[in-house]
Design a protein around this motif. Sequence first.
Motif, PDB file in Angstrom:
ATOM      1  N   THR A   1      -0.470   2.091  -5.149  1.00  0.00           N
ATOM      2  CA  THR A   1      -1.663   2.741  -4.718  1.00  0.00           C
ATOM      3  C   THR A   1      -1.930   2.613  -3.394  1.00  0.00           C
ATOM      4  N   GLU A   2      -2.978   3.169  -2.688  1.00  0.00           N
ATOM      5  CA  GLU A   2      -3.597   3.213  -1.652  1.00  0.00           C
ATOM      6  C   GLU A   2      -3.951   2.152  -0.712  1.00  0.00           C
ATOM      7  N   LYS A   3      -4.483   1.256  -1.686  1.00  0.00           N
ATOM      8  CA  LYS A   3      -4.458  -0.248  -1.418  1.00  0.00           C
ATOM      9  C   LYS A   3      -3.470  -0.459  -2.336  1.00  0.00           C
ATOM     10  N   ILE A   4      -3.619  -2.294  -1.997  1.00  0.00           N
ATOM     11  CA  ILE A   4      -2.753  -3.094  -2.857  1.00  0.00           C
ATOM     12  C   ILE A   4      -4.161  -3.305  -3.890  1.00  0.00           C
ATOM     13  N   ASP A   5      -3.621  -3.081  -5.395  1.00  0.00           N
ATOM     14  CA  ASP A   5      -4.636  -3.407  -6.783  1.00  0.00           C
ATOM     15  C   ASP A   5      -4.510  -4.747  -7.001  1.00  0.00           C
TER      16      ASP A   5
ATOM     17  N   ALA B   1       0.676  -5.916   5.206  1.00  0.00           N
ATOM     18  CA  ALA B   1       0.177  -4.977   4.836  1.00  0.00           C
ATOM     19  C   ALA B   1      -1.204  -5.117   5.594  1.00  0.00           C
TER      20      ALA B   1
ATOM     21  N   GLU C   1       0.390   3.883   1.887  1.00  0.00           N
ATOM     22  CA  GLU C   1       1.732   4.372   3.367  1.00  0.00           C
ATOM     23  C   GLU C   1       2.857   3.868   3.372  1.00  0.00           C
TER      24      GLU C   1
ATOM     25  N   GLY D   1       3.912   2.421  -1.624  1.00  0.00           N
ATOM     26  CA  GLY D   1       3.685   1.512  -3.188  1.00  0.00           C
ATOM     27  C   GLY D   1       2.981   2.452  -3.444  1.00  0.00           C
TER      28      GLY D   1
ATOM     29  N   PRO E   1       0.943  -1.009  -0.250  1.00  0.00           N
ATOM     30  CA  PRO E   1      -0.054  -0.288  -0.030  1.00  0.00           C
ATOM     31  C   PRO E   1       1.261   0.840   0.044  1.00  0.00           C
TER      32      PRO E   1
END
Length: 157
Positions: free
Chosen positions: A71-75, A108, A66, A69, A64
């Motif tokens: 993207t904000e969340k794992i895509d 994560a 933060e 990564g 992620p």
Amino acid sequence: MTDVATIRAFLDGPHRSLAGEVDGFAAERLRRLAPPEDDGSARRQAREILALLGEAGWSRYAVPAEHGGATEKIDLRACCLIREALAAASPLADAVFALQCLGAMPLALAGSEEVRRRWLPAVASGEAMAAFAMTEPEAGSDVGSMTTRAVRDGYNY
């Protein structure tokens, strides 16, 4: 058999763009790699591929934002598209990237903040190779045959 272009027609613009970019990277940087001849050369080549994936920014999709990564969340769709392109060029590159994703995802989702801060940026940059392993004496790595179970005992398992 459905071709890649037909499947990709169902993707949104950013994912189509990503697929094209990673296809180009794989064609330029990975297709020229000779298949490893033995376990030693496979390990060396896996480390070389890890560095390439980190330098190109592809490993950033395994963590992620933060923690470095992309993207904000794992895509997960992006991870699948990256794996598809890598696998077409180099099965070893696909395995390396798959391990980055499989190893980083549990960290994560459920790792302590200390563990996430320590390891996820290193996975994103390609400095650390993540791993995912499970085995039992009677099952090997056949997950369906494993018998170990987590049993709640108060606040613990």
